[in-house]
Design a protein around this motif. Sequence first.
Motif, PDB file in Angstrom:
ATOM      1  N   LYS A 150       0.836  -1.175  -0.066  1.00 47.75           N
ATOM      2  CA  LYS A 150       0.109  -0.095   0.162  1.00 47.75           C
ATOM      3  C   LYS A 150       0.879   1.141  -0.215  1.00 47.75           C
ATOM      4  O   LYS A 150       0.503   2.273  -0.526  1.00 47.75           O
ATOM      5  CB  LYS A 150      -0.982  -0.069   1.032  1.00 47.75           C
ATOM      6  CG  LYS A 150      -2.054  -1.019   1.209  1.00 47.75           C
ATOM      7  CD  LYS A 150      -2.819  -1.161   2.229  1.00 47.75           C
ATOM      8  CE  LYS A 150      -4.187  -2.161   2.220  1.00 47.75           C
ATOM      9  NZ  LYS A 150      -4.751  -2.101   3.567  1.00 47.75           N
ATOM     10  N   LEU A 151       1.856   1.171   0.842  1.00 47.14           N
ATOM     11  CA  LEU A 151       2.905   2.406   1.006  1.00 47.14           C
ATOM     12  C   LEU A 151       3.460   2.646  -0.351  1.00 47.14           C
ATOM     13  O   LEU A 151       3.450   3.917  -0.778  1.00 47.14           O
ATOM     14  CB  LEU A 151       3.844   2.138   1.903  1.00 47.14           C
ATOM     15  CG  LEU A 151       3.435   2.306   3.316  1.00 47.14           C
ATOM     16  CD1 LEU A 151       4.477   1.795   4.345  1.00 47.14           C
ATOM     17  CD2 LEU A 151       3.093   3.974   3.595  1.00 47.14           C
ATOM     18  N   LYS A 152       3.992   1.575  -1.371  1.00 47.54           N
ATOM     19  CA  LYS A 152       4.482   1.838  -2.592  1.00 47.54           C
ATOM     20  C   LYS A 152       3.509   2.438  -3.523  1.00 47.54           C
ATOM     21  O   LYS A 152       3.674   3.075  -4.529  1.00 47.54           O
ATOM     22  CB  LYS A 152       5.106   0.537  -2.891  1.00 47.54           C
ATOM     23  CG  LYS A 152       6.196   0.029  -2.280  1.00 47.54           C
ATOM     24  CD  LYS A 152       6.749  -1.351  -2.715  1.00 47.54           C
ATOM     25  CE  LYS A 152       8.104  -1.727  -1.810  1.00 47.54           C
ATOM     26  NZ  LYS A 152       8.590  -2.917  -1.872  1.00 47.54           N
ATOM     27  N   MET A 153       2.222   2.058  -3.231  1.00 54.92           N
ATOM     28  CA  MET A 153       1.440   2.641  -4.578  1.00 54.92           C
ATOM     29  C   MET A 153       0.806   4.243  -4.044  1.00 54.92           C
ATOM     30  O   MET A 153       0.876   5.020  -4.883  1.00 54.92           O
ATOM     31  CB  MET A 153      -0.010   1.899  -4.093  1.00 54.92           C
ATOM     32  CG  MET A 153      -0.019   0.574  -4.823  1.00 54.92           C
ATOM     33  SD  MET A 153      -1.784  -0.120  -4.704  1.00 54.92           S
ATOM     34  CE  MET A 153      -2.029  -0.531  -3.229  1.00 54.92           C
ATOM     35  N   VAL A 154       0.979   4.223  -2.626  1.00 56.18           N
ATOM     36  CA  VAL A 154       0.764   5.708  -2.339  1.00 56.18           C
ATOM     37  C   VAL A 154       2.216   6.701  -2.604  1.00 56.18           C
ATOM     38  O   VAL A 154       1.962   7.693  -3.180  1.00 56.18           O
ATOM     39  CB  VAL A 154       0.706   5.822  -0.746  1.00 56.18           C
ATOM     40  CG1 VAL A 154       0.700   7.424  -0.202  1.00 56.18           C
ATOM     41  CG2 VAL A 154      -0.713   5.164  -0.401  1.00 56.18           C
ATOM     42  N   LEU A 155       3.282   5.965  -2.703  1.00 54.77           N
ATOM     43  CA  LEU A 155       4.610   6.729  -3.152  1.00 54.77           C
ATOM     44  C   LEU A 155       4.532   7.106  -4.658  1.00 54.77           C
ATOM     45  O   LEU A 155       4.816   8.088  -4.792  1.00 54.77           O
ATOM     46  CB  LEU A 155       5.666   5.674  -2.906  1.00 54.77           C
ATOM     47  CG  LEU A 155       7.059   6.261  -3.172  1.00 54.77           C
ATOM     48  CD1 LEU A 155       7.341   7.675  -2.545  1.00 54.77           C
ATOM     49  CD2 LEU A 155       8.131   5.225  -2.912  1.00 54.77           C
ATOM     50  N   ALA A 156       4.075   6.190  -5.128  1.00 51.33           N
ATOM     51  CA  ALA A 156       3.826   6.340  -6.634  1.00 51.33           C
ATOM     52  C   ALA A 156       2.843   7.509  -7.289  1.00 51.33           C
ATOM     53  O   ALA A 156       3.301   8.470  -7.965  1.00 51.33           O
ATOM     54  CB  ALA A 156       3.345   5.058  -7.707  1.00 51.33           C
ATOM     55  N   VAL A 157       1.926   7.733  -6.505  1.00 57.17           N
ATOM     56  CA  VAL A 157       0.902   8.859  -6.545  1.00 57.17           C
ATOM     57  C   VAL A 157       1.676  10.033  -5.921  1.00 57.17           C
ATOM     58  O   VAL A 157       1.545  11.211  -6.636  1.00 57.17           O
ATOM     59  CB  VAL A 157      -0.349   8.514  -5.773  1.00 57.17           C
ATOM     60  CG1 VAL A 157      -1.267   9.817  -5.831  1.00 57.17           C
ATOM     61  CG2 VAL A 157      -1.091   7.596  -6.469  1.00 57.17           C
ATOM     62  N   ALA A 158       2.365  10.033  -4.951  1.00 57.25           N
ATOM     63  CA  ALA A 158       3.047  11.372  -4.382  1.00 57.25           C
ATOM     64  C   ALA A 158       4.087  11.736  -5.437  1.00 57.25           C
ATOM     65  O   ALA A 158       4.174  12.796  -5.437  1.00 57.25           O
ATOM     66  CB  ALA A 158       3.514  10.939  -2.894  1.00 57.25           C
ATOM     67  N   GLU A 159       4.798  10.735  -5.777  1.00 58.24           N
ATOM     68  CA  GLU A 159       5.727  11.039  -6.853  1.00 58.24           C
ATOM     69  C   GLU A 159       5.247  11.717  -8.080  1.00 58.24           C
ATOM     70  O   GLU A 159       5.875  12.506  -8.577  1.00 58.24           O
ATOM     71  CB  GLU A 159       6.858   9.928  -7.134  1.00 58.24           C
ATOM     72  CG  GLU A 159       7.757   9.516  -5.999  1.00 58.24           C
ATOM     73  CD  GLU A 159       8.356   8.177  -6.333  1.00 58.24           C
ATOM     74  OE1 GLU A 159       9.486   8.087  -5.637  1.00 58.24           O
ATOM     75  OE2 GLU A 159       7.945   7.480  -7.116  1.00 58.24           O
ATOM     76  N   LYS A 160       4.147  11.204  -8.579  1.00 59.22           N
ATOM     77  CA  LYS A 160       3.606  11.999  -9.583  1.00 59.22           C
ATOM     78  C   LYS A 160       3.184  13.317  -9.450  1.00 59.22           C
ATOM     79  O   LYS A 160       2.967  14.073 -10.268  1.00 59.22           O
ATOM     80  CB  LYS A 160       2.199  10.864 -10.063  1.00 59.22           C
ATOM     81  CG  LYS A 160       1.465  11.245 -11.301  1.00 59.22           C
ATOM     82  CD  LYS A 160       0.382  10.512 -11.543  1.00 59.22           C
ATOM     83  CE  LYS A 160      -0.471  10.928 -12.724  1.00 59.22           C
ATOM     84  NZ  LYS A 160      -1.698  10.277 -13.253  1.00 59.22           N
TER      85      LYS A 160
END
Length: 57
Positions: A11-21
């Motif tokens: 879940k954190l890796k999915m949220v990280l992808a959004v934050a980076e985007k």
Amino acid sequence: MVDPKEEQLSKLKMVLAVAEKNGNQLFIDNIKRDIEALESGKESPIIAEYLTDEERR
């Protein structure tokens, strides 16, 4: 049965992808800190900081 830490990492890796985007550096830094802690076998700093012992159970 899914390992709770592995689920949290996913879940954190999915949220990280959004934050980076979105370019939100504060979120990126905090999420990366959490991922690094979990991957090294430590507790999530965010959970440790914001949840009581009772809420973590």
